[in-house]
Design an enzyme around this catalytic site. Structure first.
Site, PDB file in Angstrom:
ATOM      1  N   SER A 186       0.795  -1.240   0.000  1.00 24.69           N
ATOM      2  CA  SER A 186       0.000   0.000   0.000  1.00 24.69           C
ATOM      3  C   SER A 186       0.825   1.287   0.000  1.00 24.69           C
ATOM      4  O   SER A 186       0.255   2.365  -0.173  1.00 24.69           O
ATOM      5  CB  SER A 186      -0.948   0.017   1.197  1.00 24.69           C
ATOM      6  OG  SER A 186      -2.025  -0.841   0.943  1.00 24.69           O
TER       7      SER A 186
ATOM      8  N   LYS B 168       0.291   3.371  -2.882  1.00 23.30           N
ATOM      9  CA  LYS B 168      -0.856   4.281  -3.002  1.00 23.30           C
ATOM     10  C   LYS B 168      -0.408   5.748  -2.994  1.00 23.30           C
ATOM     11  O   LYS B 168      -1.103   6.610  -3.533  1.00 23.30           O
ATOM     12  CB  LYS B 168      -1.872   4.007  -1.889  1.00 23.30           C
ATOM     13  CG  LYS B 168      -2.573   2.648  -2.068  1.00 23.30           C
ATOM     14  CD  LYS B 168      -3.364   2.233  -0.834  1.00 23.30           C
ATOM     15  CE  LYS B 168      -4.051   0.875  -1.069  1.00 23.30           C
ATOM     16  NZ  LYS B 168      -4.572   0.294   0.172  1.00 23.30           N
TER      17      LYS B 168
ATOM     18  N   TYR C 298      -3.155  -1.791 -10.589  1.00 23.65           N
ATOM     19  CA  TYR C 298      -3.078  -1.579  -9.125  1.00 23.65           C
ATOM     20  C   TYR C 298      -2.171  -2.626  -8.474  1.00 23.65           C
ATOM     21  O   TYR C 298      -1.266  -2.298  -7.699  1.00 23.65           O
ATOM     22  CB  TYR C 298      -4.501  -1.614  -8.544  1.00 23.65           C
ATOM     23  CG  TYR C 298      -4.564  -1.732  -7.044  1.00 23.65           C
ATOM     24  CD1 TYR C 298      -4.111  -0.704  -6.219  1.00 23.65           C
ATOM     25  CD2 TYR C 298      -5.085  -2.880  -6.435  1.00 23.65           C
ATOM     26  CE1 TYR C 298      -4.166  -0.822  -4.837  1.00 23.65           C
ATOM     27  CE2 TYR C 298      -5.149  -2.999  -5.059  1.00 23.65           C
ATOM     28  CZ  TYR C 298      -4.680  -1.976  -4.261  1.00 23.65           C
ATOM     29  OH  TYR C 298      -4.723  -2.097  -2.894  1.00 23.65           O
TER      30      TYR C 298
ATOM     31  N   TYR D  85      -4.649   3.732   7.906  1.00 23.77           N
ATOM     32  CA  TYR D  85      -6.008   3.195   7.935  1.00 23.77           C
ATOM     33  C   TYR D  85      -6.726   3.536   9.241  1.00 23.77           C
ATOM     34  O   TYR D  85      -6.612   4.641   9.738  1.00 23.77           O
ATOM     35  CB  TYR D  85      -5.996   1.665   7.699  1.00 23.77           C
ATOM     36  CG  TYR D  85      -5.157   1.318   6.526  1.00 23.77           C
ATOM     37  CD1 TYR D  85      -5.595   1.648   5.246  1.00 23.77           C
ATOM     38  CD2 TYR D  85      -3.921   0.725   6.659  1.00 23.77           C
ATOM     39  CE1 TYR D  85      -4.817   1.373   4.143  1.00 23.77           C
ATOM     40  CE2 TYR D  85      -3.139   0.443   5.568  1.00 23.77           C
ATOM     41  CZ  TYR D  85      -3.592   0.771   4.322  1.00 23.77           C
ATOM     42  OH  TYR D  85      -2.824   0.511   3.250  1.00 23.77           O
TER      43      TYR D  85
ATOM     44  N   VAL E  86       1.201  -3.743   3.687  1.00 27.83           N
ATOM     45  CA  VAL E  86       1.193  -5.056   4.346  1.00 27.83           C
ATOM     46  C   VAL E  86       2.459  -5.866   4.090  1.00 27.83           C
ATOM     47  O   VAL E  86       2.623  -6.950   4.644  1.00 27.83           O
ATOM     48  CB  VAL E  86      -0.063  -5.908   3.991  1.00 27.83           C
ATOM     49  CG1 VAL E  86      -1.311  -5.294   4.590  1.00 27.83           C
ATOM     50  CG2 VAL E  86      -0.199  -6.115   2.507  1.00 27.83           C
TER      51      VAL E  86
HETATM   52  O1  DON Z   1      -4.829  -4.760  -2.280  1.00 28.57           O
HETATM   53  C1  DON Z   1      -4.381  -5.219  -1.243  1.00 28.57           C
HETATM   54  O2  DON Z   1      -5.087  -5.623  -0.323  1.00 28.57           O
HETATM   55  C2  DON Z   1      -2.882  -5.266  -1.079  1.00 28.57           C
HETATM   56  N1  DON Z   1      -2.251  -5.378  -2.355  1.00 28.57           N
HETATM   57  C3  DON Z   1      -2.370  -4.013  -0.439  1.00 28.57           C
HETATM   58  C4  DON Z   1      -2.948  -3.799   0.921  1.00 28.57           C
HETATM   59  C5  DON Z   1      -2.053  -3.076   1.834  1.00 28.57           C
HETATM   60  O3  DON Z   1      -0.854  -3.029   1.744  1.00 28.57           O
HETATM   61  C6  DON Z   1      -2.736  -2.487   2.978  1.00 28.57           C
HETATM   62  N2  DON Z   1      -1.756  -2.099   3.911  1.00 28.57           N
HETATM   63  N3  DON Z   1      -1.579  -1.972   4.985  1.00 28.57           N
END
Ligand code: DON
Length: 304
Positions: free
Chosen positions: A61, A64, A186, A238, A256
């Site tokens: 993420s 993002k 994405y 978040y 993550v």
């Molecule tokens: O789309 C997803 O769920 C993962 N590729 C990225 C989520 C993520 O890294 C949320 N982070 N804390």
């Protein structure tokens, strides 16, 4: 400063063993939870690092921030017709608000928001995944940065929840492009493999009024930098953004994969990485390293 970073690294190591690595895809579940890296890139162009700061990891993420920055460059304020600007108070992959709020995600840092932002980039660029990889390379000054194909394939295979968010937004008319192409772009950006050093350099423009360390040109305007930092402050971690703001008080974005990038506006950018996560999906040891960093920040000489 080098000794100081090494001290923070040694103290943050005491948190290894808490939390769990992301398990929603096998490529991340295999990560070594004992890894811990820290890198700092100052506005003077100095780089300090400790531990596993040169090992590439899945930025997830943190991507993002790159997606948002590029979409604001290409679409300007019009982006906010598609996505909101407020914390969601919900897990990053929640679908509940999206139905109630008619397909307009709360902010660009939850998954649904990043997918809408990605849709804008798919409209703007001929080969969006390659474009994003090339921007990551130019911003970090590292031409070896790659999209991890194993992570990308895994994300694609386990895409149901993100696909559900994307189809819901498509049904509400908030995606212009085909869901598959938007999701592929994405996931490609989430699957970029970068080290703490790469990320600290790449996002250094957020500390330096838009001037990227590894580039000769200004990447974005000072005003846009301030706005992106503000969204990181309110939404970057978040539903735990408030806790993190209280304990650390710096604009930051987590992923993550276990990475967190934090910005000291006007001074420096820091990236900490350790794969084991808490229940909100934020790295336990990386958060602690940033907390130690913030606590001791006042001790640092102003030139640091
Ligand atoms: O789309 C997803 O769920 C993962 N590729 C990225 C989520 C993520 O890294 C949320 N982070 N804390």
């Amino acid at each position: 400063m080098q000794g100081w970073i090494e001290d923070i690294h040694a103290r943050a190591r005491t948190r290894l063993g808490s939390g769990h690595v992301a398990s929603y895809i096998p490529a991340l579940a295999r990560q070594d939870p004992e890894r811990l890296g820290i890198a700092v890139c100052t506005n003077a162009g100095e780089l300090y690092a400790a531990g596993d700061a040169e090992i590439p990891f899945s930025i997830q993420s943190i991507a993002k921030v790159l997606l948002l920055t590029l979409a604001l460059r290409t679409h300007g304020e019009g982006l906010w017709e598609r996505v909101g600007l407020n914390p969601s108070g919900m897990p990053f992959n929640s679908l509940a608000q999206l139905e109630a709020e008619r397909g307009k995600p709360r902010n660009p840092f939850i998954n649904a928001g990043a997918i809408v932002v990605t849709d804008r980039l798919v409209s703007a660029f001929a080969t969006p995944p390659k474009h994003l990889r090339d921007v990551a390379r130019r911003l970090s000054g590292n031409d070896a940065i790659l999209i991890d194909d194993g992570v990308l394939a895994s994300e694609w295979q386990h895409r149901s929840r993100n696909a559900a968010a994307a189809y819901l937004m498509k049904a509400f008319g908030n995606l212009d492009n085909e869901v598959d192409e938007v999701l592929h772009t994405y996931f490609s950006c989430c699957a970029l493999a970068m080290s703490c050093k790469d990320l600290a350099i790449a996002l250094s423009f957020l500390a330096a009024g838009g001037q990227a360390q590894a580039m000769d040109e200004r990447f974005v305007s000072p005003g846009l930098t301030r706005r992106i930092n503000s969204i990181m402050s309110t939404c970057g971690l978040y539903d735990a953004a408030g806790d993190f703001a209280y304990r650390v008080g710096l604009p930051a974005k987590s992923g993550v994969g276990g990475g967190i990038v934090a910005v000291v506006p006007g001074r420096m950018t820091i990236c900490a990485w350790s794969p084991a996560l808490d229940e909100s999906g934020n790295s336990v040891a990386a958060q602690y390293a940033l907390e130690l960093f913030a606590e001791e920040f006042d001790q640092m000489p102003p030139s640091g």
